[in-house]
Structures are given as structure tokens and as C-alpha cells.
Design a protein around this motif. Sequence first.
Motif, PDB file in Angstrom:
ATOM      1  N   VAL A  85      -3.515 -55.295  94.967  1.00  0.00           N
ATOM      2  CA  VAL A  85      -2.628 -54.870  93.878  1.00  0.00           C
ATOM      3  C   VAL A  85      -2.973 -53.438  93.511  1.00  0.00           C
ATOM      4  CG1 VAL A  85      -1.748 -55.418  91.584  1.00  0.00           C
ATOM      5  CG2 VAL A  85      -2.695 -57.231  93.017  1.00  0.00           C
ATOM      6  N   SER A  87      -1.995 -50.239  90.931  1.00  0.00           N
ATOM      7  CA  SER A  87      -1.238 -49.719  89.773  1.00  0.00           C
ATOM      8  C   SER A  87      -1.245 -48.199  89.858  1.00  0.00           C
ATOM      9  CB  SER A  87      -1.825 -50.237  88.468  1.00  0.00           C
ATOM     10  OG  SER A  87      -1.556 -51.620  88.335  1.00  0.00           O
ATOM     11  N   GLY A  88      -2.341 -47.565  89.382  1.00  0.00           N
ATOM     12  CA  GLY A  88      -2.401 -46.097  89.487  1.00  0.00           C
ATOM     13  C   GLY A  88      -3.047 -45.620  90.782  1.00  0.00           C
ATOM     14  N   GLY A  89      -3.693 -46.519  91.522  1.00  0.00           N
ATOM     15  CA  GLY A  89      -4.289 -46.164  92.823  1.00  0.00           C
ATOM     16  C   GLY A  89      -5.559 -45.327  92.735  1.00  0.00           C
ATOM     17  N   HIS A  90      -6.270 -45.354  91.581  1.00  0.00           N
ATOM     18  CA  HIS A  90      -7.460 -44.501  91.421  1.00  0.00           C
ATOM     19  C   HIS A  90      -8.766 -45.184  91.824  1.00  0.00           C
ATOM     20  CE1 HIS A  90      -4.673 -42.129  89.101  1.00  0.00           C
ATOM     21  NE2 HIS A  90      -5.564 -41.178  88.927  1.00  0.00           N
ATOM     22  N   ASP A  91      -8.709 -46.399  92.329  1.00  0.00           N
ATOM     23  CA  ASP A  91      -9.955 -47.103  92.651  1.00  0.00           C
ATOM     24  C   ASP A  91     -10.869 -46.196  93.479  1.00  0.00           C
ATOM     25  OD1 ASP A  91     -10.934 -50.249  92.781  1.00  0.00           O
ATOM     26  OD2 ASP A  91     -11.758 -48.987  94.378  1.00  0.00           O
ATOM     27  N   SER A  96      -7.689 -50.985  96.112  1.00  0.00           N
ATOM     28  CA  SER A  96      -6.313 -51.386  95.803  1.00  0.00           C
ATOM     29  C   SER A  96      -5.369 -51.142  96.987  1.00  0.00           C
ATOM     30  CB  SER A  96      -5.806 -50.640  94.562  1.00  0.00           C
ATOM     31  OG  SER A  96      -5.971 -49.250  94.716  1.00  0.00           O
ATOM     32  N   VAL A 151      -9.698 -40.555  79.686  1.00  0.00           N
ATOM     33  CA  VAL A 151      -9.264 -39.174  79.453  1.00  0.00           C
ATOM     34  C   VAL A 151      -8.338 -38.625  80.550  1.00  0.00           C
ATOM     35  CG1 VAL A 151     -11.259 -38.475  78.059  1.00  0.00           C
ATOM     36  CG2 VAL A 151     -11.355 -38.207  80.516  1.00  0.00           C
ATOM     37  N   CYS A 152      -8.250 -39.290  81.673  1.00  0.00           N
ATOM     38  CA  CYS A 152      -7.425 -38.715  82.751  1.00  0.00           C
ATOM     39  C   CYS A 152      -6.018 -39.329  82.711  1.00  0.00           C
ATOM     40  CB  CYS A 152      -8.085 -38.993  84.096  1.00  0.00           C
ATOM     41  SG  CYS A 152      -7.112 -38.395  85.461  1.00  0.00           S
ATOM     42  N   GLY A 156      -4.020 -45.382  86.178  1.00  0.00           N
ATOM     43  CA  GLY A 156      -3.083 -46.475  85.931  1.00  0.00           C
ATOM     44  C   GLY A 156      -3.621 -47.462  84.902  1.00  0.00           C
ATOM     45  N   GLY A 159      -5.413 -51.085  86.557  1.00  0.00           N
ATOM     46  CA  GLY A 159      -6.827 -51.137  86.936  1.00  0.00           C
ATOM     47  C   GLY A 159      -7.726 -50.775  85.763  1.00  0.00           C
ATOM     48  N   HIS A 160      -7.304 -49.790  84.994  1.00  0.00           N
ATOM     49  CA  HIS A 160      -8.149 -49.258  83.911  1.00  0.00           C
ATOM     50  C   HIS A 160      -8.448 -50.321  82.852  1.00  0.00           C
ATOM     51  CE1 HIS A 160      -9.783 -45.934  81.535  1.00  0.00           C
ATOM     52  NE2 HIS A 160      -9.064 -46.322  80.495  1.00  0.00           N
ATOM     53  N   PHE A 166     -12.798 -46.523  79.001  1.00  0.00           N
ATOM     54  CA  PHE A 166     -13.224 -45.818  77.791  1.00  0.00           C
ATOM     55  C   PHE A 166     -12.891 -44.334  77.844  1.00  0.00           C
ATOM     56  CE2 PHE A 166     -17.175 -45.799  80.359  1.00  0.00           C
ATOM     57  CZ  PHE A 166     -17.502 -44.451  80.345  1.00  0.00           C
ATOM     58  N   ILE A 217      -1.711 -58.676  87.142  1.00  0.00           N
ATOM     59  CA  ILE A 217      -1.415 -58.509  85.718  1.00  0.00           C
ATOM     60  C   ILE A 217      -0.167 -57.641  85.614  1.00  0.00           C
ATOM     61  CG2 ILE A 217      -2.269 -57.718  83.481  1.00  0.00           C
ATOM     62  CD1 ILE A 217      -5.128 -58.117  85.133  1.00  0.00           C
ATOM     63  N   TYR A 449     -20.917 -49.251  85.891  1.00  0.00           N
ATOM     64  CA  TYR A 449     -19.605 -49.517  85.281  1.00  0.00           C
ATOM     65  C   TYR A 449     -18.586 -49.849  86.362  1.00  0.00           C
ATOM     66  CZ  TYR A 449     -15.268 -48.167  82.789  1.00  0.00           C
ATOM     67  OH  TYR A 449     -14.003 -48.131  82.251  1.00  0.00           O
ATOM     68  N   ASN A 451     -15.430 -49.820  86.568  1.00  0.00           N
ATOM     69  CA  ASN A 451     -14.312 -48.891  86.821  1.00  0.00           C
ATOM     70  C   ASN A 451     -14.754 -47.648  87.591  1.00  0.00           C
ATOM     71  OD1 ASN A 451     -11.939 -50.073  86.084  1.00  0.00           O
ATOM     72  ND2 ASN A 451     -11.880 -49.220  84.020  1.00  0.00           N
TER      73      ASN A 451
HETATM   74  P1  FDA Z   1      -5.972 -48.956  91.174  1.00  0.00           P
HETATM   75  O1  FDA Z   1      -4.527 -49.210  91.247  1.00  0.00           O
HETATM   76  O2  FDA Z   1      -6.618 -48.362  92.380  1.00  0.00           O
HETATM   77  O3  FDA Z   1      -6.708 -50.278  90.735  1.00  0.00           O
HETATM   78  C1  FDA Z   1      -8.098 -50.390  90.555  1.00  0.00           C
HETATM   79  C2  FDA Z   1      -8.519 -51.848  90.729  1.00  0.00           C
HETATM   80  O4  FDA Z   1      -7.801 -52.691  89.831  1.00  0.00           O
HETATM   81  C3  FDA Z   1      -8.230 -52.403  92.119  1.00  0.00           C
HETATM   82  O5  FDA Z   1      -9.178 -53.396  92.426  1.00  0.00           O
HETATM   83  C4  FDA Z   1      -6.877 -53.045  91.943  1.00  0.00           C
HETATM   84  O6  FDA Z   1      -6.569 -54.040  92.905  1.00  0.00           O
HETATM   85  C5  FDA Z   1      -6.983 -53.623  90.542  1.00  0.00           C
HETATM   86  N1  FDA Z   1      -5.664 -53.663  89.891  1.00  0.00           N
HETATM   87  C6  FDA Z   1      -4.862 -52.595  89.649  1.00  0.00           C
HETATM   88  N2  FDA Z   1      -3.746 -53.006  89.035  1.00  0.00           N
HETATM   89  C7  FDA Z   1      -3.845 -54.336  88.895  1.00  0.00           C
HETATM   90  C8  FDA Z   1      -2.977 -55.305  88.344  1.00  0.00           C
HETATM   91  N3  FDA Z   1      -1.797 -54.972  87.822  1.00  0.00           N
HETATM   92  N4  FDA Z   1      -3.349 -56.596  88.379  1.00  0.00           N
HETATM   93  C9  FDA Z   1      -4.542 -56.948  88.931  1.00  0.00           C
HETATM   94  N5  FDA Z   1      -5.403 -56.063  89.455  1.00  0.00           N
HETATM   95  C10 FDA Z   1      -5.061 -54.767  89.446  1.00  0.00           C
HETATM   96  N6  FDA Z   1     -12.369 -44.671  83.704  1.00  0.00           N
HETATM   97  C11 FDA Z   1     -12.686 -44.679  82.390  1.00  0.00           C
HETATM   98  O7  FDA Z   1     -13.080 -45.718  81.841  1.00  0.00           O
HETATM   99  N7  FDA Z   1     -12.526 -43.560  81.639  1.00  0.00           N
HETATM  100  C12 FDA Z   1     -12.046 -42.398  82.150  1.00  0.00           C
HETATM  101  O8  FDA Z   1     -11.908 -41.417  81.434  1.00  0.00           O
HETATM  102  C13 FDA Z   1     -11.725 -42.365  83.538  1.00  0.00           C
HETATM  103  N8  FDA Z   1     -11.261 -41.225  84.116  1.00  0.00           N
HETATM  104  C14 FDA Z   1     -10.945 -41.218  85.459  1.00  0.00           C
HETATM  105  C15 FDA Z   1     -10.465 -40.048  86.054  1.00  0.00           C
HETATM  106  C16 FDA Z   1     -10.156 -40.044  87.401  1.00  0.00           C
HETATM  107  C17 FDA Z   1      -9.641 -38.770  88.019  1.00  0.00           C
HETATM  108  C18 FDA Z   1     -10.326 -41.195  88.195  1.00  0.00           C
HETATM  109  C19 FDA Z   1     -10.012 -41.198  89.659  1.00  0.00           C
HETATM  110  C20 FDA Z   1     -10.783 -42.357  87.596  1.00  0.00           C
HETATM  111  C21 FDA Z   1     -11.109 -42.384  86.239  1.00  0.00           C
HETATM  112  N9  FDA Z   1     -11.598 -43.542  85.636  1.00  0.00           N
HETATM  113  C22 FDA Z   1     -11.892 -43.537  84.292  1.00  0.00           C
HETATM  114  C23 FDA Z   1     -11.795 -44.765  86.419  1.00  0.00           C
HETATM  115  C24 FDA Z   1     -10.561 -45.661  86.323  1.00  0.00           C
HETATM  116  O9  FDA Z   1     -10.584 -46.322  85.070  1.00  0.00           O
HETATM  117  C25 FDA Z   1     -10.592 -46.721  87.437  1.00  0.00           C
HETATM  118  O10 FDA Z   1     -10.594 -46.091  88.695  1.00  0.00           O
HETATM  119  C26 FDA Z   1      -9.419 -47.684  87.320  1.00  0.00           C
HETATM  120  O11 FDA Z   1      -9.716 -48.872  87.972  1.00  0.00           O
HETATM  121  C27 FDA Z   1      -8.157 -47.080  87.883  1.00  0.00           C
HETATM  122  O12 FDA Z   1      -7.050 -47.891  87.658  1.00  0.00           O
HETATM  123  P2  FDA Z   1      -5.753 -47.663  88.567  1.00  0.00           P
HETATM  124  O13 FDA Z   1      -4.743 -48.650  88.163  1.00  0.00           O
HETATM  125  O14 FDA Z   1      -5.387 -46.214  88.548  1.00  0.00           O
HETATM  126  O15 FDA Z   1      -6.332 -47.931  90.010  1.00  0.00           O
END
Ligand code: FDA
Length: 509
Positions: A85, A87-91, A96, A151-152, A156, A159-160, A166, A217, A449, A451
Motif C-alpha cells: 500500500v 500513500s505518499g511513497g516516502h518509506d 510501499s 514538517v515535510c 503522505g 504512512g505518516h 511528529f 487504511i 522510530y 517512521n
Molecule cells: P509510504 O506510502 O511509502 O508508506 C509508508 C509505510 O506505510 C509503508 O509500509 C506503507 O505500505 C504503509 N502505508 C502507507 N499508506 C498506507 C495505508 N493507507 N494503509 C496501510 N498502510 C499504509 N516523519 C515524521 O514523523 N516527522 C517528519 O517531520 C518527517 N519528515 C519527513 C521528511 C521526508 C522528506 C521524508 C522522506 C520522510 C519524513 N518523515 C517524517 C517520515 C515519514 O513519516 C514516513 O516515511 C512515513 O511512513 C511516510 O508516509 P507515506 O505515506 O509518505 O509513505
Amino acid sequence: CIDVIRAHDGFVSCMNDFIPFVNTSSYVFTRDMPMYSSLVSSPHNPRCSNSTASKRLVGIVTPNNIVEIQASVICSREHGLQVRVRSGGHDYEGLSYLCKTPFVIIDMRNLRSISIDIKQESAWVESGATLGELYYSIAQESQTHGFPAGVCPSVGVGGHFSGGGFGAMVRKYGLAADNVIDAYLVDAKGRFLDRESMGEDLFWAIRGGGGASFGVIVAWKIKLVRVPPKVTVFNVYKNMDQHTIDILRHWQHKAPKMKNELFIRVLIQYVHNNANPNISVQALFNSLFLGELKDLIPIMNETFPQLGLKEKDCLEMSWIESVLFLAGGLNKTTELLQSNKTDPYVSYFKAKSDFVTKPIPQHVFVRIREKFHQQKLIFMIMDPYGGRMSEISESHIPFPHRKGNLYNIQYLVKWDVNGVRASNEHIHWLRKLYKYMRPYVSKHPRSTYVNYRDLDIGTNPQANTSYLEAKVWGEKYFKGNFKRLAKVKSKVDPDNFFRNEQSIPLHQD
Ligand code: FDA
């Protein structure tokens, strides 16, 4: 390859049968379709692009509604496919969108609607939205409400929130996940559940335990928090000399104990300075104060005079403008936070994290400064906890790093050359720094952590990893909550359908 082709045909025809009235080509993308390559190539960290994994990718589903998610789960299961799954793809490790066996990506990009209810001080936000979109939508409705997440802006929500989340309001309001009050989820059987129907155990698990182990989710209901009409921000840059190292000593004692409205984080980085080559490692004190400048200066003079903060270092602005400031985009307009306008974060990087429970001795910062001269694209980000974080119990949600933690450190190394050798060199260097820090950070376990995902701390060796094997990495992320997570997992997904290299295993007594 044959497996993938066979799975592809079976999966697409299953999707067709499940939703006969909608042409699957509008939301299921397979490699023969023009949109496919642009959807595959969205990862933010090219280190995680993996051509072998993409050969196992059967298709990308971009659902427009819940039924399309349900169909994806049921059809993947029926055809022996795993699901990722996104969402934002930042893993940080690409979990993801990477997989070791044939798989389907459920990409939440079309499910990003946000509905704000200022009267109730709450909002529903779909998982495909970014933090920037959420913050912008809140500010469109109210200048005195906000949400305490990262803060970024391009991160997404999906995942966040599911890993904790935080940002600069962590000391006042805790984590994003602490402020989630309901959620919609599609489980391993394809059932659509809300908080009431999923039950409190599963609702507990998805707020910090990582969503990927438990289901898809779809959306989150969140509690908005109050922010003043004017907040104050500052950036104070210091050359990392002995005086600054002394300021850091004070910062470690004070930042976690200051008023909850005040968040001062530190970013240590190497800067290239032609004019003055002596200034090369810098500490940036980067802050948000939930109040006016006239109130901030006396607080700083009284509690942290060592920083020497002056009025001219500070700016007053609305909370939404402070979001841009903290993201490094002061001169940009807040419209940039809207969908498709957020700059995607793209960089080769590897990160690791620690929690600090006792102030780090000064000589360690001297050594860190020397190390930063050897490896120039390294960042150390130190986020203070305390405040609200110390009031919430370790088991309230799966995120356990509460009372007793002074601050979180993220170590991040970047590189911009596309070569395996270069990446190995950088990663090796980061691992050495992490090893060096061991005596000075949390112990038993050395916490980290979720994340800031780090596969170095351990992975599930196979599909049916034992609980005992997974404890090696699981307790570093979740401490005593890992056991409860495994028990919830056994109850809601006994076949371990939702699994990856660091998914929660089933619990064996
Ligand atoms: P992504 O889509 O890659 O998902 C991350 C994980 O969650 C994967 O295992 C995925 O399968 C799962 N997932 C995603 N969506 C889901 C859904 N709908 N249902 C079930 N599972 C799902 N953290 C923080 O706490 N504070 C901060 O300030 C920052 N800043 C920051 C800046 C930058 C540039 C990056 C790259 C990362 C951060 N992070 C962060 C870390 C960020 O919180 C972490 O990478 C999150 O998991 C990203 O969520 P995404 O949905 O973008 O990622």
C-alpha cells in the motif's frame, strides 16, 4: 516471469468480475499500458528503485473508492499475490512499492479528499492526501486551528499517521497518531471497517504500529488543535565551535523542559563556505513558538539565554506560514501546499534514528564535528520531546518513546550520484556513525522510530517469521507494545496476508 503473466491475467479478470460495471483500465495499470511507467517511477528515494522488484509487479491499482480497494485485496489474495500500500511513497526503505514475490501496489493517490468541521474541531482526511494538503485545507477554514504532524509537506498521511508522526507541535499536542479519533480500513478479508466495527485493539494498532501489517487504511478522523492567530519562528545559525558545543549542552537540558508552546530543534550539517573555510560545520537552531514575539523573548532570556536570541532573529506569522518556514520555503506562497504543487522530495539517502535519554557529553559533539568533515552530505536532526509527550503513557498507542526521552536523533546521509559503489560507501559511513553513538543513546533496547524505517535493525527472514525472531527489530520500534501488536495481528490477519520485511508477526505463546 511466467508466474507474473499468469497472475496478471487472473488478477485483472478477477477485478473485472468483482466490479463488472467499471472498466478496469481506468484504475488497474499493467505494464502494457502507457500510464504504467509514470506510476511505477514515483519513489522519493531512488536508492530503493529496484528493477528486479518491478519485474514481480503484476499491476498498480489506483482506487477511486472503497469497493476498488476491497476488490484489490480479495483478488490479490485469491491469486497468491502480495499487496503493497502506497500513500505518499516516502518509506525510507521503499516498503510501499518493493516486494520479493509477485505483488500488486495499491496506490492511494486518488483518495485524498479532506473535509474539515471547524465547529466540531475535527476533520476526515483520506490516506492519499499529503500533510501539506491537510494543513492548507485547515487554514482555508480557520486561522486558529492546525494539526500536529510532520514538517515535510509532501509526506503522505497514510504512512505518516500509521507510524506515529511528529513535527513542531509535538511538545504541545503529541503525535499525529495521538490525535486520531476514528478510521476507515479494509481488512485482510476485504471487509470495510470503522473504529466501532474494527474494535479498540485494531484501532490501537494502526495508530503507530504501521498500517501495512493490518490492512488498507482509507481515511482518518482527526482532532484539530488550537493555534494562536500569530506564531513566532526563528532560525539561528551557529558555527559549530566550542561555544556552540556548550550551547548544545544547555539545549539538551532545556529544550525538553521548556514551555510546551516552544519547540527548538537542532540540525547539524556541513556547509560549504568559500568566504570563510573555517565555518564548515554548522548547528541550526530552528524553532516554532505558539505565541507572539513579545512573549517569546522574555522566555528565552530567562530559560535559554545561552542562545542569545534577538528580536531581529524572529518572524511573526500565521501558523500556516510557519509550516512553509519550517519546511524551508519561507518565500513561497501557501498555495504551494496544495495537491500537485508540493515539491516532491527526491534524493538518494539512508537514515537511522536514536532516542536520547541522558545528555550526550560535549566531547561526543567534538567528535561528531570531526566526522562531519569526512562525510559532507550528512545531517543530524535533533527533535526535542518532553511536554505533552511525557504525559502520554508508553502503551496509549504503539509508539512507546515517551517520558524519559529528551530528544530524537535522525542521522541522514545523502548522495547524488547514481552508483552502487557510492551508495555503499555512504551507507557504510552512516553505519559507523551509528555504531559510534551507541554508548550515548537509549539502551535495552536501543530504540528507534518506525517512521524512519531502518532495515539494518533486523528483518523478517520469511513469510512465517516467528515472533521471537521478529522481537529483535520489533522491540526497538515498539518496546513492550510489540507483544500486543503481535496479538492483534494474530486476531485480525491470522493468515499473515499483509506482510513485508518488517511487518508485525503472528504471536505464538
Ligand atoms: P509510504 O506510502 O511509502 O508508506 C509508508 C509505510 O506505510 C509503508 O509500509 C506503507 O505500505 C504503509 N502505508 C502507507 N499508506 C498506507 C495505508 N493507507 N494503509 C496501510 N498502510 C499504509 N516523519 C515524521 O514523523 N516527522 C517528519 O517531520 C518527517 N519528515 C519527513 C521528511 C521526508 C522528506 C521524508 C522522506 C520522510 C519524513 N518523515 C517524517 C517520515 C515519514 O513519516 C514516513 O516515511 C512515513 O511512513 C511516510 O508516509 P507515506 O505515506 O509518505 O509513505
